[in-house]
Scaffold this motif. Structure first.
Motif, PDB file in Angstrom:
ATOM      1  N   ILE A  86       4.939   7.729   0.727  1.00 30.58           N
ATOM      2  CA  ILE A  86       4.703   7.236  -0.523  1.00 30.58           C
ATOM      3  C   ILE A  86       3.806   6.418  -0.990  1.00 30.58           C
ATOM      4  N   PRO A  87       2.604   6.697  -1.591  1.00 36.15           N
ATOM      5  CA  PRO A  87       1.733   5.687  -1.346  1.00 36.15           C
ATOM      6  C   PRO A  87       2.225   4.537  -2.597  1.00 36.15           C
ATOM      7  N   VAL A  88       0.776   4.036  -3.072  1.00 33.45           N
ATOM      8  CA  VAL A  88       1.611   2.404  -4.016  1.00 33.45           C
ATOM      9  C   VAL A  88       1.902   2.859  -5.226  1.00 33.45           C
ATOM     10  N   ARG A  89       0.714   3.487  -5.534  1.00 27.10           N
ATOM     11  CA  ARG A  89      -0.550   4.405  -6.342  1.00 27.10           C
ATOM     12  C   ARG A  89       0.226   5.007  -7.279  1.00 27.10           C
ATOM     13  N   ALA A  90       0.879   4.796  -8.741  1.00 31.08           N
ATOM     14  CA  ALA A  90       1.353   6.189  -9.347  1.00 31.08           C
ATOM     15  C   ALA A  90       0.295   7.788  -8.946  1.00 31.08           C
ATOM     16  N   ASP A  91      -0.778   7.421  -9.084  1.00 27.07           N
ATOM     17  CA  ASP A  91      -1.383   8.707  -9.039  1.00 27.07           C
ATOM     18  C   ASP A  91      -2.154   9.478  -7.871  1.00 27.07           C
ATOM     19  N   ALA A  92      -1.260   8.660  -7.054  1.00 25.83           N
ATOM     20  CA  ALA A  92      -1.874   9.297  -5.574  1.00 25.83           C
ATOM     21  C   ALA A  92      -1.121  10.430  -5.134  1.00 25.83           C
ATOM     22  N   ALA A  93      -1.416  11.783  -4.563  1.00 26.03           N
ATOM     23  CA  ALA A  93      -0.974  12.558  -4.126  1.00 26.03           C
ATOM     24  C   ALA A  93      -0.093  12.634  -3.064  1.00 26.03           C
ATOM     25  N   THR A  94       0.833  13.097  -3.400  1.00 24.43           N
ATOM     26  CA  THR A  94       2.191  13.591  -2.374  1.00 24.43           C
ATOM     27  C   THR A  94       2.394  14.380  -1.689  1.00 24.43           C
TER      28      THR A  94
ATOM     29  N   TYR B 290       0.805  -1.163   0.260  1.00 24.48           N
ATOM     30  CA  TYR B 290       0.093   0.066   0.047  1.00 24.48           C
ATOM     31  C   TYR B 290       0.779   1.391  -0.561  1.00 24.48           C
ATOM     32  N   SER B 291       2.116   1.240   0.514  1.00 24.76           N
ATOM     33  CA  SER B 291       2.982   2.208   0.283  1.00 24.76           C
ATOM     34  C   SER B 291       4.338   1.625  -0.138  1.00 24.76           C
ATOM     35  N   LEU B 292       5.319   2.698  -0.413  1.00 25.23           N
ATOM     36  CA  LEU B 292       6.947   2.681  -0.922  1.00 25.23           C
ATOM     37  C   LEU B 292       7.360   3.176  -0.372  1.00 25.23           C
ATOM     38  N   THR B 293       8.573   2.647   0.733  1.00 25.29           N
ATOM     39  CA  THR B 293       9.542   3.799   0.614  1.00 25.29           C
ATOM     40  C   THR B 293      10.652   3.674   0.180  1.00 25.29           C
ATOM     41  N   SER B 294      11.474   4.997   0.377  1.00 29.82           N
ATOM     42  CA  SER B 294      13.146   4.627  -0.643  1.00 29.82           C
ATOM     43  C   SER B 294      13.121   5.472   0.167  1.00 29.82           C
ATOM     44  N   ASP B 295      14.853   6.079  -0.342  1.00 34.28           N
ATOM     45  CA  ASP B 295      16.157   6.675   0.876  1.00 34.28           C
ATOM     46  C   ASP B 295      16.734   7.671  -0.028  1.00 34.28           C
TER      47      ASP B 295
ATOM     48  N   LEU C  96      11.809  25.008   8.677  1.00 38.24           N
ATOM     49  CA  LEU C  96      13.632  23.737   8.158  1.00 38.24           C
ATOM     50  C   LEU C  96      12.224  22.883   6.809  1.00 38.24           C
ATOM     51  N   THR C  97      12.386  23.744   5.881  1.00 35.48           N
ATOM     52  CA  THR C  97      12.126  23.104   4.769  1.00 35.48           C
ATOM     53  C   THR C  97      12.784  20.892   4.365  1.00 35.48           C
ATOM     54  N   TYR C  98      12.177  20.610   4.047  1.00 36.23           N
ATOM     55  CA  TYR C  98      12.578  19.113   4.442  1.00 36.23           C
ATOM     56  C   TYR C  98      13.061  19.099   2.694  1.00 36.23           C
ATOM     57  N   ALA C  99      14.559  19.047   1.386  1.00 31.87           N
ATOM     58  CA  ALA C  99      14.645  18.617   0.928  1.00 31.87           C
ATOM     59  C   ALA C  99      15.494  17.417   0.078  1.00 31.87           C
ATOM     60  N   SER C 100      15.621  16.919  -0.883  1.00 31.83           N
ATOM     61  CA  SER C 100      16.236  16.144  -1.361  1.00 31.83           C
ATOM     62  C   SER C 100      17.015  15.718  -1.910  1.00 31.83           C
ATOM     63  N   PHE C 101      18.485  14.935  -2.747  1.00 28.14           N
ATOM     64  CA  PHE C 101      18.362  14.212  -3.252  1.00 28.14           C
ATOM     65  C   PHE C 101      19.457  12.561  -3.032  1.00 28.14           C
ATOM     66  N   PRO C 102      19.194  12.184  -4.462  1.00 28.36           N
ATOM     67  CA  PRO C 102      19.171  11.279  -5.011  1.00 28.36           C
ATOM     68  C   PRO C 102      21.256  10.473  -3.999  1.00 28.36           C
ATOM     69  N   PHE C 103      21.022   9.565  -3.681  1.00 25.11           N
ATOM     70  CA  PHE C 103      22.835   9.859  -3.420  1.00 25.11           C
ATOM     71  C   PHE C 103      23.576   9.201  -4.433  1.00 25.11           C
ATOM     72  N   PRO C 104      24.453   9.798  -3.911  1.00 28.58           N
ATOM     73  CA  PRO C 104      25.739   9.516  -5.780  1.00 28.58           C
ATOM     74  C   PRO C 104      26.304   8.696  -6.443  1.00 28.58           C
TER      75      PRO C 104
ATOM     76  N   MET D  23       7.832  15.389   0.002  1.00 27.27           N
ATOM     77  CA  MET D  23       8.526  14.106  -0.701  1.00 27.27           C
ATOM     78  C   MET D  23       8.158  13.827  -2.058  1.00 27.27           C
ATOM     79  N   ALA D  24       8.616  15.553  -2.618  1.00 29.14           N
ATOM     80  CA  ALA D  24       8.497  15.907  -4.159  1.00 29.14           C
ATOM     81  C   ALA D  24      10.466  15.335  -4.583  1.00 29.14           C
ATOM     82  N   GLY D  25      11.311  15.737  -4.184  1.00 28.11           N
ATOM     83  CA  GLY D  25      12.489  15.188  -4.575  1.00 28.11           C
ATOM     84  C   GLY D  25      12.541  13.370  -4.778  1.00 28.11           C
ATOM     85  N   VAL D  26      12.444  12.839  -4.017  1.00 29.82           N
ATOM     86  CA  VAL D  26      12.134  11.810  -3.516  1.00 29.82           C
ATOM     87  C   VAL D  26      11.008  11.277  -4.387  1.00 29.82           C
ATOM     88  N   LYS D  27       9.937  11.903  -4.898  1.00 35.81           N
ATOM     89  CA  LYS D  27       8.738  10.967  -5.992  1.00 35.81           C
ATOM     90  C   LYS D  27       8.871  11.595  -7.374  1.00 35.81           C
ATOM     91  N   LYS D  28      10.020  12.818  -7.211  1.00 35.95           N
ATOM     92  CA  LYS D  28       9.886  12.793  -8.793  1.00 35.95           C
ATOM     93  C   LYS D  28      11.388  12.008  -9.260  1.00 35.95           C
TER      94      LYS D  28
END
Length: 436
Positions: free
Chosen positions: A360-368, A156-161, A301-309, A372-377
């Motif tokens: 992060i919902p498992v459905r691709a069409d779900a709102a985030t 029902y949901s995804l995790t990433s890093d 604090l403004t949460y933001a992220s970038f992928p592991f190099p 989570m904007a950076g991870v979802k992108k």
């Protein structure tokens, strides 16, 4: 399913049931049939009051109203699967449990005590079936089929890093994040020179510590590389130069003094709290960090992220793991449990998981959420994926072998060279003690 095949990669999406299989609309099924008696028991991984618990509790209330099926929920928290394992030897088992893939595999799948969830996958949800709402691209990496070829988990949901930072303090990272390991080290050096602590880490969470090495190995060898190494019964795969290179990069972080003071003796979430209060610039952490740290983060604090190099080896996969439902074979009310599992994939609850629980919902069409904007992108644009520990979930392997030995490397107690040779010997001993 055998322990060695529990995390096996497949290149074919899960079949969603045989042709002509009965498709049951969640809100209209009678609830009769095998395992159904108008109630079921659910042992949840969420605790009372958590954002995820609130969303699921609302879904439970709606499900009960719409179906007449009573859901007997125990909000047990993260030890729900620890309690499940001894219960499996009795007749008092829950009908539904949830958890991350990496914990469900040893608890249920490796011991062949999970039920196939074809009925849940075939249940109608929002004009399609629940199974079709699980993006096929993730199923190429995440194997959720049992020995009979049936799905044993409905996510029902995804995790990433990601590498997290405060965009208010470091706006330059929004437009120019480090993309390679050399870029990353250069950033860490700039932070040090500016008098900042580059990296926060809670050293008592061994799985977090090992995330650096496991990701670096996957960066060097590609998805499935670490799984292949861990599957080698001789242990000699640890002597691969690409593995040593990954271990030396971890050693570089330790010897470079980039990690926050006290990380070796910290107690979670002490260093996470320091990061959330500006005492460290970066933190490599799962996608749950914004939710976990929100209550004590400094104002603004403004949460933001970038992928592991990347490391220059040409691999840039994104981590993607499932959190979802499973049903024990001994469940007395499996039919209703599967109906509820599918019910949570309604867009209403998927949107709420994304926006209110900030997962992060498992459905691709779900709102985030914006956090989570950076991870979802990154997930949406990725061409390939890997799991936590690259899908390695052999019984006891991570906790007693890989993570334990990695801690010695991550704490600077041993060198990279010593680490790979120690892993070779320890893994050979591990597999010698496992059944063929």
């Amino acid at each position: 399913m055998g322990t060695q095949s529990a995390g096996r990669r497949r290149n074919v999406p899960i079949a969603l049931g045989a042709a002509g299989a009965l498709v049951c609309v969640v809100t209209a099924c009678s609830g009769t049939g095998p395992g159904s008696s108008k109630e079921f028991t659910y042992w949840s991984m969420w605790k009372q009051g958590e954002p995820q618990q609130k969303v699921i509790a609302a879904a439970v209330a709606d499900f009960q109203k719409q179906t007449g099926v009573k859901v007997k929920v125990q909000w047990q928290g993260r030890n729900n699967l620890q309690k499940l394992v001894p219960a499996l030897n009795t007749n008092s088992v829950p009908d539904l449990v949830d958890g991350p893939y990496v914990k469900l595999v040893p608890a249920l799948v490796a011991t062949r005590q999970s039920l196939g969830l074809t009925a849940a996958f075939d249940t109608a949800v929002d004009g399609t079936t629940a199974g079709k709402l699980v993006p096929a691209k993730y199923l190429k990496t995440i194997d959720i089929k049992d020995a009979a070829g049936k799905p044993w988990m409905l996510p029902y949901s995804l995790t990433s890093d990601a590498v997290w930072y405060d965009a208010a303090a470091h706006p330059e990272l929004r437009t120019d994040p480090p993309r390679t390991w050399d870029d990353f080290i250069a950033l860490l050096n700039r932070l040090k020179q500016a008098g900042q602590t580059p990296l926060a880490a809670d050293g008592d969470v061994t799985g977090y510590n090992a995330a650096y090495l496991s990701t670096l190995i996957v960066r060097n060898l590609g998805p499935g590389g670490l799984k292949k190494i861990a599957s080698d019964r001789t242990g000699n795969a640890w002597l691969d130069p690409a593995v040593l290179d990954a271990a030396k990069k971890v050693e570089q972080l330790v010897r470079g003094g980039y990690l926050i003071d006290g990380y070796k003796a910290s107690k979670w979430p002490a260093q996470q709290q320091k990061w959330a209060n500006g005492k460290a610039a970066l933190m490599f952490m799962g996608s749950w960090l914004p939710t976990e740290s929100a209550t004590y983060a400094e104002k603004g604090l403004t949460y933001a992220s970038f992928p592991f190099p990347t490391t220059g080896a040409g691999h840039d996969s994104m981590r993607a793991d499932f959190v979802g439902f499973a049903v024990p074979k001994k469940a007395h009310h499996a039919a209703d449990a599967q109906r509820f599992a599918a019910f949570l994939l309604n867009k209403k609850y998927q949107d709420e998981l994304g926006q209110e629980a900030k997962v992060i919902p498992v459905r691709a069409d779900a709102a985030t959420s914006p956090e989570m904007a950076g991870v979802k992108k990154s997930l949406d644009s990725a061409d390939s994926f890997h799991q936590q520990n690259d899908g390695v979930a052999f019984p006891g392997y991570n906790e007693k072998l890989f993570w334990a030995k990695d801690d010695e490397l991550f704490f600077g107690k041993i060198s990279a060279d010593t680490f790979v040779h120690d892993m070779q010997a320890a893994q050979a001993a591990y597999w010698k003690d496992q059944p063929q």
